[in-house]
Design a protein around this motif. Structure first.
Motif, PDB file in Angstrom:
ATOM      1  N   VAL A   1      86.137  62.238  71.099  1.00 18.49           N
ATOM      2  CA  VAL A   1      87.212  62.382  70.106  1.00 18.49           C
ATOM      3  C   VAL A   1      88.230  61.254  70.263  1.00 18.49           C
ATOM      4  CG1 VAL A   1      89.136  63.846  69.368  1.00 18.49           C
ATOM      5  CG2 VAL A   1      86.905  64.873  69.867  1.00 18.49           C
ATOM      6  N   GLU A   2      88.529  60.886  71.490  1.00 17.49           N
ATOM      7  CA  GLU A   2      89.466  59.785  71.733  1.00 17.49           C
ATOM      8  C   GLU A   2      88.925  58.478  71.154  1.00 17.49           C
ATOM      9  OE1 GLU A   2      89.999  59.935  75.935  1.00 17.49           O
ATOM     10  OE2 GLU A   2      91.430  61.607  75.870  1.00 17.49           O
ATOM     11  N   GLN A   3      87.603  58.273  71.239  1.00 16.86           N
ATOM     12  CA  GLN A   3      86.985  57.076  70.646  1.00 16.86           C
ATOM     13  C   GLN A   3      87.138  57.090  69.129  1.00 16.86           C
ATOM     14  OE1 GLN A   3      83.041  57.548  72.839  1.00 16.86           O
ATOM     15  NE2 GLN A   3      83.204  55.312  72.729  1.00 16.86           N
ATOM     16  N   ILE A   4      86.912  58.290  68.539  1.00 23.24           N
ATOM     17  CA  ILE A   4      87.033  58.427  67.084  1.00 23.24           C
ATOM     18  C   ILE A   4      88.465  58.142  66.645  1.00 23.24           C
ATOM     19  CG2 ILE A   4      86.951  60.113  65.182  1.00 23.24           C
ATOM     20  CD1 ILE A   4      84.578  61.432  66.640  1.00 23.24           C
ATOM     21  N   ASN A   5      89.429  58.627  67.429  1.00 25.22           N
ATOM     22  CA  ASN A   5      90.840  58.453  67.069  1.00 25.22           C
ATOM     23  C   ASN A   5      91.280  56.992  67.107  1.00 25.22           C
ATOM     24  OD1 ASN A   5      91.312  61.116  66.547  1.00 25.22           O
ATOM     25  ND2 ASN A   5      92.209  61.588  68.530  1.00 25.22           N
ATOM     26  N   GLN A   6      90.522  56.159  67.793  1.00 25.90           N
ATOM     27  CA  GLN A   6      90.872  54.741  67.885  1.00 25.90           C
ATOM     28  C   GLN A   6      90.350  53.929  66.698  1.00 25.90           C
ATOM     29  OE1 GLN A   6      89.368  53.464  71.676  1.00 25.90           O
ATOM     30  NE2 GLN A   6      90.741  54.806  72.842  1.00 25.90           N
ATOM     31  N   LYS A   7      89.539  54.564  65.858  1.00 28.00           N
ATOM     32  CA  LYS A   7      88.951  53.867  64.715  1.00 28.00           C
ATOM     33  C   LYS A   7      89.834  54.008  63.474  1.00 28.00           C
ATOM     34  CE  LYS A   7      85.421  52.881  67.301  1.00 28.00           C
ATOM     35  NZ  LYS A   7      85.191  51.514  67.800  1.00 28.00           N
ATOM     36  N   GLY A   8      89.543  53.158  62.483  1.00 29.50           N
ATOM     37  CA  GLY A   8      90.392  53.133  61.299  1.00 29.50           C
ATOM     38  C   GLY A   8      89.853  53.854  60.083  1.00 29.50           C
ATOM     39  N   GLY A   9      88.589  54.264  60.097  1.00 35.63           N
ATOM     40  CA  GLY A   9      88.033  54.941  58.927  1.00 35.63           C
ATOM     41  C   GLY A   9      86.622  55.441  59.182  1.00 35.63           C
ATOM     42  N   PHE A  10      86.075  56.169  58.192  1.00 33.31           N
ATOM     43  CA  PHE A  10      84.761  56.790  58.344  1.00 33.31           C
ATOM     44  C   PHE A  10      83.658  55.776  58.590  1.00 33.31           C
ATOM     45  CE2 PHE A  10      86.850  60.375  56.164  1.00 33.31           C
ATOM     46  CZ  PHE A  10      86.448  61.408  56.997  1.00 33.31           C
ATOM     47  N   ALA A  11      83.758  54.607  57.972  1.00 35.86           N
ATOM     48  CA  ALA A  11      82.705  53.599  58.107  1.00 35.86           C
ATOM     49  C   ALA A  11      82.514  53.180  59.563  1.00 35.86           C
ATOM     50  CB  ALA A  11      83.049  52.375  57.253  1.00 35.86           C
ATOM     51  N   GLU A  12      83.590  53.192  60.311  1.00 37.62           N
ATOM     52  CA  GLU A  12      83.522  52.759  61.705  1.00 37.62           C
ATOM     53  C   GLU A  12      83.035  53.850  62.654  1.00 37.62           C
ATOM     54  OE1 GLU A  12      86.951  50.509  63.235  1.00 37.62           O
ATOM     55  OE2 GLU A  12      87.807  50.703  61.226  1.00 37.62           O
ATOM     56  N   VAL A  13      83.218  55.113  62.243  1.00 34.16           N
ATOM     57  CA  VAL A  13      82.989  56.206  63.212  1.00 34.16           C
ATOM     58  C   VAL A  13      81.733  57.043  62.945  1.00 34.16           C
ATOM     59  CG1 VAL A  13      85.439  56.439  63.727  1.00 34.16           C
ATOM     60  CG2 VAL A  13      84.430  57.841  61.922  1.00 34.16           C
ATOM     61  N   MET A  14      80.980  56.751  61.904  1.00 35.21           N
ATOM     62  CA  MET A  14      79.838  57.603  61.579  1.00 35.21           C
ATOM     63  C   MET A  14      78.868  57.787  62.755  1.00 35.21           C
ATOM     64  SD  MET A  14      80.415  59.059  58.868  1.00 35.21           S
ATOM     65  CE  MET A  14      78.884  59.989  58.901  1.00 35.21           C
ATOM     66  N   PRO A  15      78.513  56.726  63.518  1.00 35.39           N
ATOM     67  CA  PRO A  15      77.627  56.939  64.675  1.00 35.39           C
ATOM     68  C   PRO A  15      78.229  57.896  65.706  1.00 35.39           C
ATOM     69  CG  PRO A  15      77.757  54.609  64.126  1.00 35.39           C
ATOM     70  CD  PRO A  15      78.820  55.293  63.333  1.00 35.39           C
ATOM     71  N   LEU A  16      79.565  57.897  65.817  1.00 35.77           N
ATOM     72  CA  LEU A  16      80.241  58.802  66.753  1.00 35.77           C
ATOM     73  C   LEU A  16      80.284  60.225  66.211  1.00 35.77           C
ATOM     74  CD1 LEU A  16      83.258  56.522  67.788  1.00 35.77           C
ATOM     75  CD2 LEU A  16      81.148  56.933  69.066  1.00 35.77           C
ATOM     76  N   ILE A  17      80.537  60.358  64.905  1.00 35.88           N
ATOM     77  CA  ILE A  17      80.621  61.688  64.285  1.00 35.88           C
ATOM     78  C   ILE A  17      79.276  62.407  64.364  1.00 35.88           C
ATOM     79  CG2 ILE A  17      80.882  62.875  62.060  1.00 35.88           C
ATOM     80  CD1 ILE A  17      83.188  60.985  61.428  1.00 35.88           C
ATOM     81  N   VAL A  18      78.187  61.633  64.242  1.00 38.07           N
ATOM     82  CA  VAL A  18      76.844  62.229  64.337  1.00 38.07           C
ATOM     83  C   VAL A  18      76.659  62.930  65.691  1.00 38.07           C
ATOM     84  CG1 VAL A  18      74.393  61.694  64.502  1.00 38.07           C
ATOM     85  CG2 VAL A  18      75.777  60.646  62.697  1.00 38.07           C
ATOM     86  N   LYS A  19      77.293  62.411  66.730  1.00 35.55           N
ATOM     87  CA  LYS A  19      77.157  62.980  68.075  1.00 35.55           C
ATOM     88  C   LYS A  19      77.835  64.348  68.210  1.00 35.55           C
ATOM     89  CE  LYS A  19      76.838  58.537  70.502  1.00 35.55           C
ATOM     90  NZ  LYS A  19      77.441  57.681  71.557  1.00 35.55           N
ATOM     91  N   ILE A  20      78.732  64.687  67.284  1.00 39.15           N
ATOM     92  CA  ILE A  20      79.453  65.960  67.370  1.00 39.15           C
ATOM     93  C   ILE A  20      78.489  67.138  67.330  1.00 39.15           C
ATOM     94  CG2 ILE A  20      81.052  67.494  66.139  1.00 39.15           C
ATOM     95  CD1 ILE A  20      82.631  65.017  65.331  1.00 39.15           C
ATOM     96  N   GLN A  21      77.424  67.031  66.511  1.00 39.07           N
ATOM     97  CA  GLN A  21      76.466  68.138  66.407  1.00 39.07           C
ATOM     98  C   GLN A  21      75.821  68.436  67.757  1.00 39.07           C
ATOM     99  OE1 GLN A  21      75.852  70.207  63.707  1.00 39.07           O
ATOM    100  NE2 GLN A  21      74.768  71.358  65.303  1.00 39.07           N
ATOM    101  N   GLY A  22      75.558  67.403  68.541  1.00 35.51           N
ATOM    102  CA  GLY A  22      74.978  67.609  69.865  1.00 35.51           C
ATOM    103  C   GLY A  22      75.889  68.445  70.758  1.00 35.51           C
TER     104      GLY A  22
END
Length: 418
Positions: free
Chosen positions: A109-130
């Protein structure tokens, strides 16, 4: 004895003051007094407060957190030196995994919070399901504590502290549910997403770290002090039936029986069998409508396409069927447990209302239905009465009616595939 009593009363008065007062001075005073108590003594004080003074579970949790600060200041905590097969050793290992995963999630979540928008974080958001899937597995840990360990602790007269721990299990479940719903119905507002993730991840980390510390420092030492060796063996057997979330424990050591062959003769064996048969009661159980053996009755009850649980007139669990795939986990450790202690705090009021209405004769039945994943669970409660209408207890009947709802038309032939 009077000194111990006065010390407890002094602590109780301090804790009661937390309901209306929130100051560093009061907190430090509580810390000083708590430092003089053993984990079991603190558990007893908390229980007495909840029972006699109406202190809520949430208020007790506040005091537990103050106690944690005391324990963290100590160089060495209580010893949890137990064999690797032991239930406490297993729970500690599961704690390590649970703590590791919630901290990993917080870092994501801290990594996601450092990004500026959805385009940058999609690979990280996919990991949430795991992580969602991983957090679902924590249920094995929750169920082992709620249905086995807490049951045995309560039988030794310590009822309220397990309620505090159960409350925290439910708080985590709610956070897990929030995360799952957020992931399924993801907002298009990136700032809103970050805010929700931060709130959930922070809540999980704070809760789990405090929860683990409380159990290691208060609940587990208390359990080791009051639970017998035979009960620990039974607890381990029930743990094995429920399963493990993240850790394969060492098997319980098999007992070796020393036999002196010179002492065994055919006459002695025959004599022992004869004595056993003479003392053994008849295996047949007579009903008004027929006769069954105990073996037949057990098999019938466990073959029924429903789960049943019987609670007697004193609100104690006396029996449950052991069907192959129970909807709700049941452990043999719950036998003799007050049914109120088998439910989370938020459900106790409803449980007591149903029992009260059944006992008074106001009602004889209560129905509920809930969604559990793909299952549609139908839960029915029936008042059990004798031929004169005297209340004997309550029968809970639970089944998954999702397959039944799919039935249409008629079926009049025997299908070999069924």
């Amino acid at each position: 004895m009077s000194e111990v009593f006065n010390k407890r009363e002094y602590l109780k008065n301090l804790i009661k003051r937390t309901k209306t007062e929130d100051s560093e001075k009061l907190k430090k005073e509580i810390q000083q007094v708590l430092a003089e108590f053993s984990p079991l003594e603190i558990a007893i004080v908390e229980q007495e407060l909840m029972r006699e003074e109406g202190i809520s579970v949430d208020e007790v949790r506040k005091v537990c957190n103050i106690h944690i600060d005391v324990l963290k200041d100590k160089v060495s905590g209580p010893s949890l030196d137990v064999p690797k097969w032991h239930p406490i050793y297993i729970l500690v290992k599961e704690h390590e995994h649970i703590q590791e995963k919630v901290v990993e999630f917080k870092k994501l979540v801290e990594q996601i919070n450092q990004k500026g928008g959805f385009a940058e974080v999609m690979p990280l958001i996919v990991k949430i399901q795991g992580f969602i899937d991983e957090f679902e597995n924590f249920e094995y840990y929750f169920q082992k504590e709620e249905n086995v360990l807490f049951s045995v602790i309560e039988k030794h007269g310590v009822e309220k502290p397990p309620m505090v721990m159960w409350k925290e299990h439910d708080i985590f479940r709610n956070l897990r549910k929030e995360l799952k719903e957020m992931n399924e119905k993801r907002t298009s507002n990136f700032e809103e997403l970050k805010e929700k993730l931060w709130k959930i991840s922070t809540g999980m980390v704070d809760l789990i770290l405090n929860h683990i510390y409380k159990e290691h420092s208060v609940l587990f030492p208390s359990a080791l002090e009051i639970i017998t060796d035979e009960e620990w063996k039974m607890i381990r057997e029930e743990f094995d039936k429920i399963g493990y979330c993240c850790y394969k424990p060492e098997e319980y050591p098999k007992e070796r029986v020393s036999v002196n062959e010179e002492d065994i003769t055919i006459d002695k064996i025959n004599s022992m069998i004869k004595k056993y048969l003479e003392k053994s009661p008849s295996d047949k159980i007579e009903f008004p409508s027929g006769v069954l053996t105990k073996k037949q009755l057990v098999a019938i009850l466990n073959t029924l396409p429903v789960d049943i649980t019987f609670v007697d007139e004193n609100d104690e669990v006396k029996y449950f069927s052991e069907t192959k795939d129970r909807i709700f986990v049941r452990s043999r450790a719950v036998i003799g447990r007050k049914v109120q202690n088998c439910h989370p705090e938020k459900s106790i009021e409803i449980v007591n209302k149903i029992l009260s209405d059944f006992k008074s004769g106001k009602r004889d039945k209560a129905d509920f239905w809930i969604k559990l994943g793909e299952k549609y669970v139908f839960i029915q409660y029936f008042a059990v009465r004798d031929e004169n209408g005297k209340y004997l207890g309550t029968l809970e009947v639970t089944q998954d009616i999702a397959p039944i709802q799919k039935i249409t038309g008629e079926k009049r032939i025997y299908d070999e595939k069924d």
